[in-house]
Design an enzyme around this catalytic site. Structure first.
Site, PDB file in Angstrom:
ATOM      1  N   HIS A  60      39.953  42.470  45.735  1.00  0.00           N
ATOM      2  CA  HIS A  60      41.267  42.936  45.296  1.00  0.00           C
ATOM      3  C   HIS A  60      41.532  42.445  43.878  1.00  0.00           C
ATOM      4  O   HIS A  60      40.780  41.626  43.327  1.00  0.00           O
ATOM      5  CB  HIS A  60      42.363  42.491  46.265  1.00  0.00           C
ATOM      6  CG  HIS A  60      42.560  41.007  46.345  1.00  0.00           C
ATOM      7  ND1 HIS A  60      41.597  40.136  46.828  1.00  0.00           N
ATOM      8  CD2 HIS A  60      43.619  40.207  46.014  1.00  0.00           C
ATOM      9  CE1 HIS A  60      42.057  38.898  46.805  1.00  0.00           C
ATOM     10  NE2 HIS A  60      43.281  38.910  46.300  1.00  0.00           N
ATOM     11  N   HIS A  62      43.697  40.506  42.348  1.00  0.00           N
ATOM     12  CA  HIS A  62      44.352  39.261  41.979  1.00  0.00           C
ATOM     13  C   HIS A  62      43.364  38.447  41.152  1.00  0.00           C
ATOM     14  O   HIS A  62      42.165  38.403  41.456  1.00  0.00           O
ATOM     15  CB  HIS A  62      44.812  38.484  43.218  1.00  0.00           C
ATOM     16  CG  HIS A  62      46.098  38.998  43.790  1.00  0.00           C
ATOM     17  ND1 HIS A  62      46.535  38.704  45.063  1.00  0.00           N
ATOM     18  CD2 HIS A  62      47.068  39.788  43.242  1.00  0.00           C
ATOM     19  CE1 HIS A  62      47.715  39.288  45.284  1.00  0.00           C
ATOM     20  NE2 HIS A  62      48.049  39.954  44.195  1.00  0.00           N
ATOM     21  N   ASP A  64      42.316  35.469  40.663  1.00  0.00           N
ATOM     22  CA  ASP A  64      41.356  34.484  41.154  1.00  0.00           C
ATOM     23  C   ASP A  64      40.174  35.116  41.880  1.00  0.00           C
ATOM     24  O   ASP A  64      39.289  34.412  42.370  1.00  0.00           O
ATOM     25  CB  ASP A  64      42.043  33.449  42.051  1.00  0.00           C
ATOM     26  CG  ASP A  64      42.792  34.050  43.227  1.00  0.00           C
ATOM     27  OD1 ASP A  64      43.243  35.195  43.121  1.00  0.00           O
ATOM     28  OD2 ASP A  64      42.942  33.360  44.259  1.00  0.00           O
ATOM     29  N   HIS A 140      47.242  42.283  52.647  1.00  0.00           N
ATOM     30  CA  HIS A 140      47.606  41.337  51.602  1.00  0.00           C
ATOM     31  C   HIS A 140      48.696  41.980  50.742  1.00  0.00           C
ATOM     32  O   HIS A 140      49.151  43.090  51.013  1.00  0.00           O
ATOM     33  CB  HIS A 140      46.354  40.969  50.791  1.00  0.00           C
ATOM     34  CG  HIS A 140      46.529  39.761  49.929  1.00  0.00           C
ATOM     35  ND1 HIS A 140      47.192  38.625  50.344  1.00  0.00           N
ATOM     36  CD2 HIS A 140      46.128  39.516  48.651  1.00  0.00           C
ATOM     37  CE1 HIS A 140      47.181  37.737  49.372  1.00  0.00           C
ATOM     38  NE2 HIS A 140      46.552  38.251  48.329  1.00  0.00           N
ATOM     39  N   ASP A 210      41.469  38.141  50.670  1.00  0.00           N
ATOM     40  CA  ASP A 210      42.586  37.426  51.258  1.00  0.00           C
ATOM     41  C   ASP A 210      43.279  38.331  52.281  1.00  0.00           C
ATOM     42  O   ASP A 210      43.310  39.534  52.098  1.00  0.00           O
ATOM     43  CB  ASP A 210      43.592  37.056  50.185  1.00  0.00           C
ATOM     44  CG  ASP A 210      43.033  36.177  49.078  1.00  0.00           C
ATOM     45  OD1 ASP A 210      41.831  35.872  49.116  1.00  0.00           O
ATOM     46  OD2 ASP A 210      43.788  35.841  48.156  1.00  0.00           O
ATOM     47  N   HIS A 268      38.849  29.549  50.793  1.00  0.00           N
ATOM     48  CA  HIS A 268      40.069  29.941  50.079  1.00  0.00           C
ATOM     49  C   HIS A 268      41.211  28.959  50.346  1.00  0.00           C
ATOM     50  O   HIS A 268      42.352  29.324  50.579  1.00  0.00           O
ATOM     51  CB  HIS A 268      40.487  31.367  50.456  1.00  0.00           C
ATOM     52  CG  HIS A 268      41.415  32.001  49.456  1.00  0.00           C
ATOM     53  ND1 HIS A 268      42.784  31.987  49.583  1.00  0.00           N
ATOM     54  CD2 HIS A 268      41.173  32.653  48.303  1.00  0.00           C
ATOM     55  CE1 HIS A 268      43.344  32.621  48.563  1.00  0.00           C
ATOM     56  NE2 HIS A 268      42.378  33.028  47.766  1.00  0.00           N
TER      57      HIS A 268
END
Length: 301
Positions: A60, A62, A64, A140, A210, A268
């Site tokens: 995804h 994001h 990180d 998420h 995530d 994570h």
């Protein structure tokens, strides 16, 4: 099958921890899964050859999980890479990377192919003669996929002693390995089971990060050999996990237990905790076979 953890901590990189990135080696292929900031440094530290990475899977958008991608692509160019690079990720990944390349006038000298994803149902996104990869839709704050890597069933193995005993010619060997029975010149039928051994059972690896607690993934990952599942929080921060759409260690273990996977790897982690051992302790109250990911740790699956 071997898994090398390059980074497995949430949010921001620190001096001793890195955001999500890992390399899965399966059937002599290397797959890079997520590409957090600092991934290329971690690849060097773990002595992983850049030239062997031809597929990158981004869960995804994001930071990180993909902020290391543009740097890695740029380094590939500086190293005069020739192999095509295929990137699988959410719709928008192509626009982000191409904008950075255009404004920095840093177009790569190799083929760069984007496979953008937007399907909310599981789908096959990569396949060759040895490996199949399908998405695992996750829950998420933005569109997110996990990835299921599955070995294909290999051809059967020749029982050389039996083949020689029946004086079967070499031209029939491939048919035998493909599972076919053989007729001798006198018409005698030799069942394939007498001429071959069963191949090794194909293995599977599921990557899920995530996501909030998500039972819809259960049919996709059922009976997987190994499940990597995010465990950002401990149960004491269950409300925070729900608010940010992440999982607790107990929730990850519950998914592993319900999916009847053989092995659970947690990762994570939020860096708010003093020890990641706490995640294992909590998860083992639900599921017994738990391992902890950590940066630069390798698992032989």
């Amino acid at each position: 099958m071997k898994l090398t953890i390059l980074g497995c901590y949430a949010a921001t990189p620190r001096t001793l921890t890195n955001p999500t990135s890992q390399v899965l080696e399966i059937k002599n292929r290397l797959f890079l899964i997520d590409c957090g900031e600092g991934t290329q440094v971690q690849l060097r530290k773990n002595k992983i050859k850049f030239s062997k990475i031809n597929q990158i899977f981004i869960s995804h958008l994001h930071g990180d999980h993909f902020f290391g991608l543009i740097g890695l692509i740029s380094t590939f160019s500086l190293l005069n890479r020739n192999n095509d690079l295929h990137i699988y990720g959410p719709k928008g990944i192509k626009e982000i990377i191409k904008l950075q390349l255009r404004l920095s006038n840093s177009w790569p000298n190799f083929g760069l192919h984007f496979h953008e994803l937007e399907n909310k149902e599981s789908e096959v996104i990569y396949e060759d003669d040895k490996v199949l990869v399908k998405t695992i839709p996750l829950k998420h704050r933005v569109y997110t996929n996990g990835f299921l890597f599955q070995e294909k069933v290999e051809e059967r193995k020749l029982n050389i002693a039996a083949v020689q005993e029946y004086e079967i010619e070499r031209c029939y060997y491939q048919n035998i390995k493909n599972g076919k029975d053989i007729y001798l010149e006198d018409g005698t039928l030799i069942p394939n089971e007498e001429l071959t051994f069963d191949p090794e059972k194909p293995k599977s690896y599921a990557f899920c990060s995530d996501t909030s607690y998500n039972e819809t993934m259960l049919p996709i990952i059922e009976n997987a050999d190994v499940l990597y599942h995010e465990a950002t929080f401990l149960q004491s921060e269950e409300n925070l996990a729900s608010k940010t759409m992440h999982s607790t260690a107990i929730e990850a273990a519950t998914i592993a237990q319900k999916a009847q996977v053989k092995q659970l790897i947690l990762g994570h982690y939020s860096t708010r905790y003093d020890s990641i051992d706490l995640f294992k302790q909590e998860a083992e109250t639900v599921f017994s076979n738990v391992l902890l990911a950590d940066d630069e740790l390798t698992f032989d699956l």
